[in-house]
Design a protein around this motif. Structure first.
Motif, PDB file in Angstrom:
ATOM      1  N   ALA A  65       1.016   6.034  -4.556  1.00 38.60           N
ATOM      2  CA  ALA A  65      -0.389   6.257  -4.523  1.00 38.60           C
ATOM      3  C   ALA A  65      -1.438   5.508  -5.043  1.00 38.60           C
ATOM      4  O   ALA A  65      -2.290   5.388  -4.318  1.00 38.60           O
ATOM      5  N   GLY A  66      -0.843   4.673  -5.841  1.00 42.38           N
ATOM      6  CA  GLY A  66      -1.744   3.630  -6.530  1.00 42.38           C
ATOM      7  C   GLY A  66      -1.860   2.553  -5.321  1.00 42.38           C
ATOM      8  O   GLY A  66      -3.081   2.164  -5.307  1.00 42.38           O
ATOM      9  N   PHE A  67      -0.823   2.297  -4.662  1.00 38.13           N
ATOM     10  CA  PHE A  67      -1.129   1.202  -3.439  1.00 38.13           C
ATOM     11  C   PHE A  67      -2.181   1.821  -2.692  1.00 38.13           C
ATOM     12  O   PHE A  67      -2.923   0.970  -2.019  1.00 38.13           O
ATOM     13  N   ALA A  68      -2.138   3.021  -2.214  1.00 33.55           N
ATOM     14  CA  ALA A  68      -2.873   3.562  -1.184  1.00 33.55           C
ATOM     15  C   ALA A  68      -4.342   3.618  -1.890  1.00 33.55           C
ATOM     16  O   ALA A  68      -5.354   3.590  -0.860  1.00 33.55           O
ATOM     17  N   VAL A  69      -4.535   3.923  -3.000  1.00 31.66           N
ATOM     18  CA  VAL A  69      -6.054   3.895  -3.672  1.00 31.66           C
ATOM     19  C   VAL A  69      -6.423   2.460  -3.359  1.00 31.66           C
ATOM     20  O   VAL A  69      -7.652   2.230  -3.053  1.00 31.66           O
ATOM     21  N   VAL A  70      -5.545   1.476  -3.611  1.00 31.23           N
ATOM     22  CA  VAL A  70      -6.244   0.236  -3.589  1.00 31.23           C
ATOM     23  C   VAL A  70      -6.617  -0.276  -2.225  1.00 31.23           C
ATOM     24  O   VAL A  70      -7.653  -0.691  -1.902  1.00 31.23           O
ATOM     25  N   ASN A  71      -5.997   0.527  -1.433  1.00 30.82           N
ATOM     26  CA  ASN A  71      -5.991   0.221   0.198  1.00 30.82           C
ATOM     27  C   ASN A  71      -7.363   0.867   0.553  1.00 30.82           C
ATOM     28  O   ASN A  71      -8.336   0.540   1.410  1.00 30.82           O
ATOM     29  N   ALA A  72      -7.769   2.103   0.000  1.00 32.36           N
ATOM     30  CA  ALA A  72      -8.887   2.608   0.204  1.00 32.36           C
ATOM     31  C   ALA A  72     -10.169   1.769  -0.273  1.00 32.36           C
ATOM     32  O   ALA A  72     -11.083   1.587   0.169  1.00 32.36           O
ATOM     33  N   GLY A  73      -9.877   1.168  -1.470  1.00 31.91           N
ATOM     34  CA  GLY A  73     -11.105   0.043  -1.761  1.00 31.91           C
ATOM     35  C   GLY A  73     -11.121  -1.037  -1.110  1.00 31.91           C
ATOM     36  O   GLY A  73     -12.021  -1.532  -0.795  1.00 31.91           O
ATOM     37  N   LEU A  74     -10.079  -1.514  -0.350  1.00 33.41           N
ATOM     38  CA  LEU A  74     -10.134  -2.502   0.806  1.00 33.41           C
ATOM     39  C   LEU A  74     -10.911  -2.188   1.991  1.00 33.41           C
ATOM     40  O   LEU A  74     -11.417  -3.160   2.709  1.00 33.41           O
ATOM     41  N   ALA A  75     -11.163  -0.961   2.294  1.00 29.05           N
ATOM     42  CA  ALA A  75     -12.107  -0.486   3.459  1.00 29.05           C
ATOM     43  C   ALA A  75     -13.276  -0.977   3.330  1.00 29.05           C
ATOM     44  O   ALA A  75     -14.176  -1.315   4.160  1.00 29.05           O
ATOM     45  N   PHE A  76     -13.684  -1.059   1.714  1.00 29.70           N
ATOM     46  CA  PHE A  76     -15.316  -1.649   1.693  1.00 29.70           C
ATOM     47  C   PHE A  76     -15.261  -2.869   1.688  1.00 29.70           C
ATOM     48  O   PHE A  76     -16.415  -3.590   2.046  1.00 29.70           O
ATOM     49  N   ALA A  77     -14.190  -3.797   1.557  1.00 28.66           N
ATOM     50  CA  ALA A  77     -14.255  -5.014   1.504  1.00 28.66           C
ATOM     51  C   ALA A  77     -14.112  -5.727   3.294  1.00 28.66           C
ATOM     52  O   ALA A  77     -14.472  -6.738   3.458  1.00 28.66           O
ATOM     53  N   ALA A  78     -13.558  -4.696   3.974  1.00 24.00           N
ATOM     54  CA  ALA A  78     -13.295  -5.055   5.355  1.00 24.00           C
ATOM     55  C   ALA A  78     -14.362  -4.987   6.137  1.00 24.00           C
ATOM     56  O   ALA A  78     -15.401  -4.231   5.848  1.00 24.00           O
ATOM     57  N   ARG A  79     -14.568  -5.932   7.271  1.00 28.23           N
ATOM     58  CA  ARG A  79     -15.775  -5.665   8.066  1.00 28.23           C
ATOM     59  C   ARG A  79     -15.556  -4.630   9.196  1.00 28.23           C
ATOM     60  O   ARG A  79     -14.462  -4.420   9.537  1.00 28.23           O
ATOM     61  N   GLN A  80     -16.567  -3.987   9.382  1.00 34.48           N
ATOM     62  CA  GLN A  80     -16.515  -2.964  10.312  1.00 34.48           C
ATOM     63  C   GLN A  80     -16.585  -3.582  11.837  1.00 34.48           C
ATOM     64  O   GLN A  80     -17.277  -4.434  12.197  1.00 34.48           O
ATOM     65  N   SER A 121     -11.493 -10.831   7.890  1.00 32.42           N
ATOM     66  CA  SER A 121     -10.777  -9.775   8.526  1.00 32.42           C
ATOM     67  C   SER A 121      -9.496 -10.066   8.691  1.00 32.42           C
ATOM     68  O   SER A 121      -8.849  -9.000   8.296  1.00 32.42           O
ATOM     69  N   LEU A 122      -8.819 -11.325   8.864  1.00 33.82           N
ATOM     70  CA  LEU A 122      -7.476 -11.343   8.908  1.00 33.82           C
ATOM     71  C   LEU A 122      -6.919 -11.483   7.513  1.00 33.82           C
ATOM     72  O   LEU A 122      -5.783 -10.719   7.418  1.00 33.82           O
ATOM     73  N   SER A 123      -7.627 -11.888   6.566  1.00 36.86           N
ATOM     74  CA  SER A 123      -7.156 -11.869   5.361  1.00 36.86           C
ATOM     75  C   SER A 123      -6.904 -10.607   4.548  1.00 36.86           C
ATOM     76  O   SER A 123      -6.080 -10.032   4.030  1.00 36.86           O
ATOM     77  N   VAL A 124      -8.045  -9.647   4.970  1.00 35.93           N
ATOM     78  CA  VAL A 124      -8.188  -8.408   4.368  1.00 35.93           C
ATOM     79  C   VAL A 124      -7.087  -7.462   4.951  1.00 35.93           C
ATOM     80  O   VAL A 124      -6.301  -6.666   4.345  1.00 35.93           O
ATOM     81  N   SER A 125      -6.831  -7.638   6.271  1.00 31.75           N
ATOM     82  CA  SER A 125      -6.027  -6.984   7.005  1.00 31.75           C
ATOM     83  C   SER A 125      -4.519  -6.968   6.595  1.00 31.75           C
ATOM     84  O   SER A 125      -3.696  -6.161   6.769  1.00 31.75           O
ATOM     85  N   THR A 132     -13.516   0.768  12.705  1.00 29.80           N
ATOM     86  CA  THR A 132     -12.434   0.474  11.961  1.00 29.80           C
ATOM     87  C   THR A 132     -12.616   0.928  10.446  1.00 29.80           C
ATOM     88  O   THR A 132     -11.579   1.575   9.896  1.00 29.80           O
ATOM     89  N   ARG A 133     -13.665   0.718   9.901  1.00 30.06           N
ATOM     90  CA  ARG A 133     -13.745   0.919   8.349  1.00 30.06           C
ATOM     91  C   ARG A 133     -13.783   2.381   8.099  1.00 30.06           C
ATOM     92  O   ARG A 133     -12.952   2.869   7.216  1.00 30.06           O
ATOM     93  N   PRO A 134     -14.310   3.308   8.742  1.00 29.83           N
ATOM     94  CA  PRO A 134     -14.272   4.734   8.427  1.00 29.83           C
ATOM     95  C   PRO A 134     -13.061   5.309   8.479  1.00 29.83           C
ATOM     96  O   PRO A 134     -12.205   5.946   7.785  1.00 29.83           O
ATOM     97  N   VAL A 135     -12.280   4.846   9.921  1.00 28.45           N
ATOM     98  CA  VAL A 135     -10.751   5.221  10.062  1.00 28.45           C
ATOM     99  C   VAL A 135      -9.842   4.757   8.896  1.00 28.45           C
ATOM    100  O   VAL A 135      -8.996   5.506   8.468  1.00 28.45           O
ATOM    101  N   HIS A 136      -9.930   3.412   8.530  1.00 28.44           N
ATOM    102  CA  HIS A 136      -9.095   2.970   7.396  1.00 28.44           C
ATOM    103  C   HIS A 136      -9.367   3.693   5.983  1.00 28.44           C
ATOM    104  O   HIS A 136      -8.443   4.163   5.486  1.00 28.44           O
ATOM    105  N   LEU A 137     -10.597   4.306   5.653  1.00 27.21           N
ATOM    106  CA  LEU A 137     -11.006   4.889   4.426  1.00 27.21           C
ATOM    107  C   LEU A 137     -10.206   6.097   4.570  1.00 27.21           C
ATOM    108  O   LEU A 137      -9.462   6.632   3.756  1.00 27.21           O
TER     109      LEU A 137
END
Length: 475
Positions: free
Chosen positions: A446-461, A264-268, A328-333
């Motif tokens: 926007a590409g940075f934000a797209v990568v961030n959307a993908g990180l939502a699935f790597a992050a723990r709920q 969680s810390l690393s992904v955040s 956290t995950r849905p809000v992040h996504l």
């Protein structure tokens, strides 16, 4: 002498307001500053990056030094450094001097902010009062960022760009006078661990990131195969590897390597770094676009940024409420998707179109979305670390946000400048070249934000409770 805790909060919040305001107030002054001191498009970003890089690079060291040397003492020292650097920045008559004084400002901020937050934490006991105090602290910090663009516009149009620096001086002097009256001294006890701080780690981390950013910036005019670029990037790898080695051997590391066992810390940390990259890049390019392409005054530019700031405040409040219900995950996504949508809308803006149709929707969506990424990221960052490491974790993600912003700005500005120069060489007008450069910058952000959307699935709920919300310190 018994001090009223709310008076202490007022002093600390005003100082934090000034530090955050300084991040945004300078942006609307960039075109005037560029014309007066002769900055190139590549070098102009260092006016922003020098402050942000040093601020982020020394946050962890500032927090540790405050615990060991005395929190009020370091707060006053940082305030003095910040005020003197602001005065010197306003008087600077060359590019090199201004960038140097901006870096010193960042150092002062890195001393002040963690010391002030530590004082606030020990002044208010856990529970309702501390929650209120942290809410006021975070709210005023957000307000400082929002008002900075408007205040900067009035100062630039009414006086000159120098006053975006001079305005800090009377505030710093007033705070230096009242702090001893309202803020008590405190420091960590001998039971808090080794009474040393890791200056070597802070130096290696900051110089390593600086070498990396310098290499990215110089790659545009020189090419990636140039010895200067290669040497800078190799130096970055060596310095950052040295930082990891130093942290592994240090008795009191700035960043205990055990913390990276927390997913969680690393992904955040990455998540918030990407959020900073998208925000700083958009803000920097949009300030130049509004004034140099659309011909807006500095005041009008500041006013046009206001809806983004107000949307960010609404986004922070709604995300804090919603995250306790859906996690956290849905809000992040959702926040990442909103950020992508806002940035893509800004790619439709032209030199003459209406503000309400071409810019306002993108600014508002982006401002709202970045807080829906930031709030769950801050919560997740401390969700799996011990209470002993909570302060270090908060410092790490704050530094990650700042450094990510600088790296993102370096990449975006390099790619945008490259396109502008190419279009000018093809015979395009300056205005058309700058419009194309702005659009490319928004696409990369926007590409940075797209990568961030993908990180939502790597992050723990996580579905945090009230206590976890309190521990999530705003970046």
């Amino acid at each position: 002498m018994r001090r009223n805790p709310w008076s202490t909060l007022a002093v600390l919040a005003l100082a934090q307001f000034m530090v955050v305001l300084d991040v945004t107030i300078v942006n609307v002054a960039l075109p005037d500053l560029q014309n007066d001191l002769g900055f190139s498009a590549d070098d102009l970003q260092w006016v922003v990056s020098a402050y942000t890089l040093v601020f982020g690079g020394f946050l962890l060291l500032g927090g540790r030094a405050a615990d060991l040397l005395g929190r009020r003492r370091l707060f006053l020292a940082g305030l003095t450094v910040f005020g003197l650097a602001s005065l010197a920045g306003g008087l600077a008559d060359s590019q090199g001097l201004l960038i140097a004084f901006r870096a010193v400002q960042g150092l002062g901020g890195a001393m002040m902010s963690p010391a002030a937050l530590s004082i606030l934490t020990v002044t208010f006991a856990p529970g309702r009062e501390r929650n209120i105090a942290l809410g006021i602290w975070g709210g005023l910090a957000g307000l400082g960022g929002t008002l900075g663009v408007v205040a900067g516009g009035f100062l630039v149009d009414g006086a000159s760009w120098r006053w975006v620096f001079f305005v800090n001086v009377p505030v710093a002097v007033a705070l230096l006078a009242v702090t001893p009256l309202f803020v008590g001294e405190s420091r960590a006890g001998s039971t808090d661990g080794p009474r040393t701080f890791d200056a070597l780690g802070a130096l290696l981390a900051t110089t390593g990131v600086l070498a990396l950013i310098y290499g990215v910036i110089r790659a545009e005019p020189l090419g990636w195969s140039d010895p200067e670029v290669i040497g800078s990037l190799v130096a970055a790898v060596v310095l950052l590897a040295g930082f990891v080695a130093a942290e592994a051997r240090s008795a009191a590391p700035l960043v205990p390597l055990r913390m990276f066992r927390s997913r969680s810390l690393s992904v955040s940390t990455v998540q918030l770094g990407l959020n900073g990259a998208a925000f700083l890049s958009m803000f920097f390019l949009a300030a130049i676009f509004l004034q140099q392409v659309r011909g807006e005054s500095a005041v009008a530019t500041g006013v046009q940024f206001l809806p983004m700031g107000l949307a960010a405040i609404l986004g922070a409040a709604s995300a804090s409420s919603l995250v306790t219900r859906i996690g956290t995950r849905p809000v992040h996504l959702i926040g990442s998707v909103l950020g992508v949508a806002g940035l893509l809308l800004l790619t439709t803006a032209g030199a003459t179109g209406g503000y309400a149709t071409e810019l306002l929707p993108g600014f508002a969506l982006f401002g709202f979305g970045i807080m829906w990424v930031g709030v769950p990221g801050q919560i997740s960052a401390v969700s799996e670390v011990s209470h002993d490491d909570a302060g270090a974790a908060s410092g790490l993600v704050s530094a990650g946000y700042q450094v990510g912003g600088v790296l993102g700005l370096a990449v975006v500005n390099t790619l945008s400048t490259s396109l502008a120069n190419s279009r000018l060489a093809e015979g395009a007008s300056v205005q058309a070249a700058l419009v194309d450069a702005f659009h490319r910058g928004m696409l990369v952000a926007a590409g940075f934000a797209v990568v961030n959307a993908g990180l939502a699935f790597a992050a723990r709920q996580r579905v945090p409770d009230a206590q976890e919300l309190t521990e999530a310190v705003p970046v």
